[in-house]
Design a protein around this motif. Structure first.
Motif, PDB file in Angstrom:
ATOM      1  N   GLU A   1       4.997   0.159  12.401  1.00 43.26           N
ATOM      2  CA  GLU A   1       4.814   1.262  12.468  1.00 43.26           C
ATOM      3  C   GLU A   1       5.596   1.783  11.319  1.00 43.26           C
ATOM      4  O   GLU A   1       6.319   2.056  10.566  1.00 43.26           O
ATOM      5  N   VAL A   2       4.599   2.476  10.329  1.00 46.07           N
ATOM      6  CA  VAL A   2       4.694   2.964   9.414  1.00 46.07           C
ATOM      7  C   VAL A   2       3.738   4.608   8.401  1.00 46.07           C
ATOM      8  O   VAL A   2       3.652   5.333   9.670  1.00 46.07           O
ATOM      9  N   ALA A   3       5.485   5.039   7.641  1.00 46.47           N
ATOM     10  CA  ALA A   3       4.800   6.558   7.690  1.00 46.47           C
ATOM     11  C   ALA A   3       4.580   6.225   6.693  1.00 46.47           C
ATOM     12  O   ALA A   3       5.361   6.166   5.147  1.00 46.47           O
ATOM     13  N   PRO A   4       2.972   6.563   5.860  1.00 46.35           N
ATOM     14  CA  PRO A   4       2.687   6.181   4.560  1.00 46.35           C
ATOM     15  C   PRO A   4       3.032   7.707   3.312  1.00 46.35           C
ATOM     16  O   PRO A   4       3.349   7.068   2.418  1.00 46.35           O
ATOM     17  N   ASP A   5       3.132   8.676   3.843  1.00 37.83           N
ATOM     18  CA  ASP A   5       3.064   9.852   3.061  1.00 37.83           C
ATOM     19  C   ASP A   5       4.442  10.326   3.054  1.00 37.83           C
ATOM     20  O   ASP A   5       4.799  11.240   3.699  1.00 37.83           O
ATOM     21  N   ALA A   6       5.357  10.154   2.028  1.00 45.09           N
ATOM     22  CA  ALA A   6       6.780  10.885   2.161  1.00 45.09           C
ATOM     23  C   ALA A   6       6.507  12.413   2.586  1.00 45.09           C
ATOM     24  O   ALA A   6       6.868  13.041   3.062  1.00 45.09           O
ATOM     25  N   SER A   7       5.660  13.362   1.805  1.00 39.02           N
ATOM     26  CA  SER A   7       4.869  14.888   2.182  1.00 39.02           C
ATOM     27  C   SER A   7       4.828  15.199   3.347  1.00 39.02           C
ATOM     28  O   SER A   7       4.908  16.373   3.503  1.00 39.02           O
ATOM     29  N   ARG A   8       4.163  13.318   4.618  1.00 40.35           N
ATOM     30  CA  ARG A   8       3.910  14.501   6.215  1.00 40.35           C
ATOM     31  C   ARG A   8       4.923  12.928   6.028  1.00 40.35           C
ATOM     32  O   ARG A   8       4.428  12.259   7.530  1.00 40.35           O
ATOM     33  N   TRP A   9       6.383  13.178   6.222  1.00 38.80           N
ATOM     34  CA  TRP A   9       6.927  12.155   6.825  1.00 38.80           C
ATOM     35  C   TRP A   9       6.881  11.629   8.350  1.00 38.80           C
ATOM     36  O   TRP A   9       7.729  10.154   8.871  1.00 38.80           O
ATOM     37  N   TRP A  10       6.697  12.725   8.989  1.00 39.69           N
ATOM     38  CA  TRP A  10       6.577  12.689  10.396  1.00 39.69           C
ATOM     39  C   TRP A  10       5.618  12.390  11.093  1.00 39.69           C
ATOM     40  O   TRP A  10       5.568  11.930  12.475  1.00 39.69           O
ATOM     41  N   GLU A  11       4.528  11.328  10.284  1.00 40.06           N
ATOM     42  CA  GLU A  11       3.646  10.631  10.781  1.00 40.06           C
ATOM     43  C   GLU A  11       3.532   9.599  10.894  1.00 40.06           C
ATOM     44  O   GLU A  11       3.711   9.220   9.763  1.00 40.06           O
ATOM     45  N   GLU A  12       3.482   8.775  11.761  1.00 37.97           N
ATOM     46  CA  GLU A  12       3.245   7.637  11.837  1.00 37.97           C
ATOM     47  C   GLU A  12       2.434   6.943  12.652  1.00 37.97           C
ATOM     48  O   GLU A  12       2.191   7.347  13.252  1.00 37.97           O
ATOM     49  N   TYR A  13       2.049   5.662  11.793  1.00 35.92           N
ATOM     50  CA  TYR A  13       0.799   5.589  12.563  1.00 35.92           C
ATOM     51  C   TYR A  13       0.983   3.608  12.637  1.00 35.92           C
ATOM     52  O   TYR A  13       2.137   2.783  12.060  1.00 35.92           O
TER      53      TYR A  13
ATOM     54  N   GLY B   1       0.750  -0.971  -0.255  1.00 31.68           N
ATOM     55  CA  GLY B   1      -0.033  -0.168  -0.330  1.00 31.68           C
ATOM     56  C   GLY B   1       0.945   0.878  -0.083  1.00 31.68           C
ATOM     57  O   GLY B   1       1.845   1.207  -0.602  1.00 31.68           O
ATOM     58  N   SER B   2       0.467   2.383   0.241  1.00 27.05           N
ATOM     59  CA  SER B   2       1.208   3.369   0.564  1.00 27.05           C
ATOM     60  C   SER B   2       2.271   3.169   1.428  1.00 27.05           C
ATOM     61  O   SER B   2       1.856   3.747   2.805  1.00 27.05           O
ATOM     62  N   ILE B   3       3.307   3.701   1.447  1.00 30.17           N
ATOM     63  CA  ILE B   3       4.414   3.097   2.735  1.00 30.17           C
ATOM     64  C   ILE B   3       5.632   4.217   1.906  1.00 30.17           C
ATOM     65  O   ILE B   3       6.067   4.116   1.046  1.00 30.17           O
ATOM     66  N   PHE B   4       5.980   5.464   3.330  1.00 26.95           N
ATOM     67  CA  PHE B   4       7.294   6.313   2.551  1.00 26.95           C
ATOM     68  C   PHE B   4       8.201   5.594   3.195  1.00 26.95           C
ATOM     69  O   PHE B   4       9.743   4.934   2.954  1.00 26.95           O
ATOM     70  N   LYS B   5       7.929   4.923   4.935  1.00 23.13           N
ATOM     71  CA  LYS B   5       8.734   4.355   5.258  1.00 23.13           C
ATOM     72  C   LYS B   5       8.096   3.790   6.481  1.00 23.13           C
ATOM     73  O   LYS B   5       7.537   4.024   7.435  1.00 23.13           O
ATOM     74  N   ILE B   6       8.894   2.358   6.518  1.00 23.84           N
ATOM     75  CA  ILE B   6       8.443   1.346   7.994  1.00 23.84           C
ATOM     76  C   ILE B   6       9.154   1.730   9.100  1.00 23.84           C
ATOM     77  O   ILE B   6      11.095   1.039   8.852  1.00 23.84           O
ATOM     78  N   ASN B   7       9.435   2.125  10.083  1.00 22.50           N
ATOM     79  CA  ASN B   7      10.348   1.766  11.214  1.00 22.50           C
ATOM     80  C   ASN B   7      10.105   0.740  12.143  1.00 22.50           C
ATOM     81  O   ASN B   7      10.584  -0.376  11.217  1.00 22.50           O
ATOM     82  N   ASP B   8      10.319   0.462  13.308  1.00 21.63           N
ATOM     83  CA  ASP B   8       9.591  -1.036  13.999  1.00 21.63           C
ATOM     84  C   ASP B   8       8.687  -1.773  13.403  1.00 21.63           C
ATOM     85  O   ASP B   8       7.686  -1.475  12.790  1.00 21.63           O
ATOM     86  N   MET B   9       8.998  -3.286  13.264  1.00 19.61           N
ATOM     87  CA  MET B   9       8.106  -4.465  13.093  1.00 19.61           C
ATOM     88  C   MET B   9       8.725  -5.479  14.134  1.00 19.61           C
ATOM     89  O   MET B   9       8.933  -5.400  14.807  1.00 19.61           O
ATOM     90  N   ARG B  10       7.085  -5.633  14.476  1.00 21.61           N
ATOM     91  CA  ARG B  10       7.028  -6.852  15.632  1.00 21.61           C
ATOM     92  C   ARG B  10       5.794  -7.697  15.248  1.00 21.61           C
ATOM     93  O   ARG B  10       4.999  -7.927  14.172  1.00 21.61           O
ATOM     94  N   TRP B  11       5.991  -8.844  16.036  1.00 22.37           N
ATOM     95  CA  TRP B  11       5.134  -9.831  16.302  1.00 22.37           C
ATOM     96  C   TRP B  11       4.811 -10.219  17.735  1.00 22.37           C
ATOM     97  O   TRP B  11       5.606 -10.284  18.791  1.00 22.37           O
ATOM     98  N   TYR B  12       3.281 -10.326  17.607  1.00 23.95           N
ATOM     99  CA  TYR B  12       2.760 -10.666  18.883  1.00 23.95           C
ATOM    100  C   TYR B  12       1.463 -11.956  18.943  1.00 23.95           C
ATOM    101  O   TYR B  12       1.615 -12.134  18.138  1.00 23.95           O
TER     102      TYR B  12
END
Length: 123
Positions: free
Chosen positions: A98-110, A26-37
Motif C-alpha cells: 500500500e503506497v502513497a507515491p506523491d508527497a504533494s498528494r500524500w493522502w492518495e494511497e494505492y 519507483g515513485s514512493i513517498f510512503k509505504i504503509n501495509d505490506m503483504r504476502w499472498y
C-alpha cells in the motif's frame, strides 16, 4: 510508477526453509501495509501474512507457527521467512504494498502487486 519485484522462490524438499524478498522501487513517498499472498492451482488467492508500518503482524492460521514476515523501511523491502515447508505451501507467492507515491498528494494511497514467484515443495 511503483514497481514490486519478488525473489527467492524455487524448489525445496519438505521440511526445508526458504526466504522470499520483495523490493519496491519507483515513485514512493510512503509505504504503509505490506503483504504476502499466495495462489495454488485451482484455488483462490489467499493472504499469507501482512505487516503494518508500525510492525503489527498477521498470519494465516496454517502458517502462523512456521512463517515470519519482516520489513526494512530504509530499503523499501519486505521479507517472508518460511520454515518447515510442506507440499501444501506450493503456490505462486505475490508481494503486495500500500503506497502513497506523491508527497504533494500524500493522502492518495494505492495497492501495487509484484509479478509473483513460484515456490514448489516436493521430494
Amino acid at each position: 510508477q511503483v514497481r514490486l519485484v519478488e525473489s527467492g522462490g524455487g524448489l525445496v524438499q519438505p521440511g526445508w526453509s526458504l526466504t522470499l524478498s520483495c523490493a519496491a522501487s519507483g515513485s514512493i513517498f510512503k509505504i504503509n501495509d505490506m503483504r504476502w499472498y499466495r495462489q495454488a492451482p485451482g484455488l483462490q488467492r489467499e493472504l499469507v501474512a501482512s505487516i503494518t508500518s508500525d510492525d503489527s503482524r498477521y498470519y494465516l492460521e496454517s502458517v502462523k507457527d512456521r512463517f515470519a514476515i519482516s520489513r526494512d523501511n530504509s530499503k523499501n523491502m519486505v521479507y517472508l521467512q518460511m520454515n518447515s515447508l510442506n507440499s501444501e505451501d506450493t503456490a505462486v507467492y505475490y508481494c503486495n504494498a500500500e503506497v502513497a507515491p506523491d508527497a504533494s498528494r500524500w493522502w492518495e494511497e494505492y495497492d501495487y502487486w509484484g509479478q509473483g514467484t513460484q515456490v514448489t515443495v516436493s521430494s
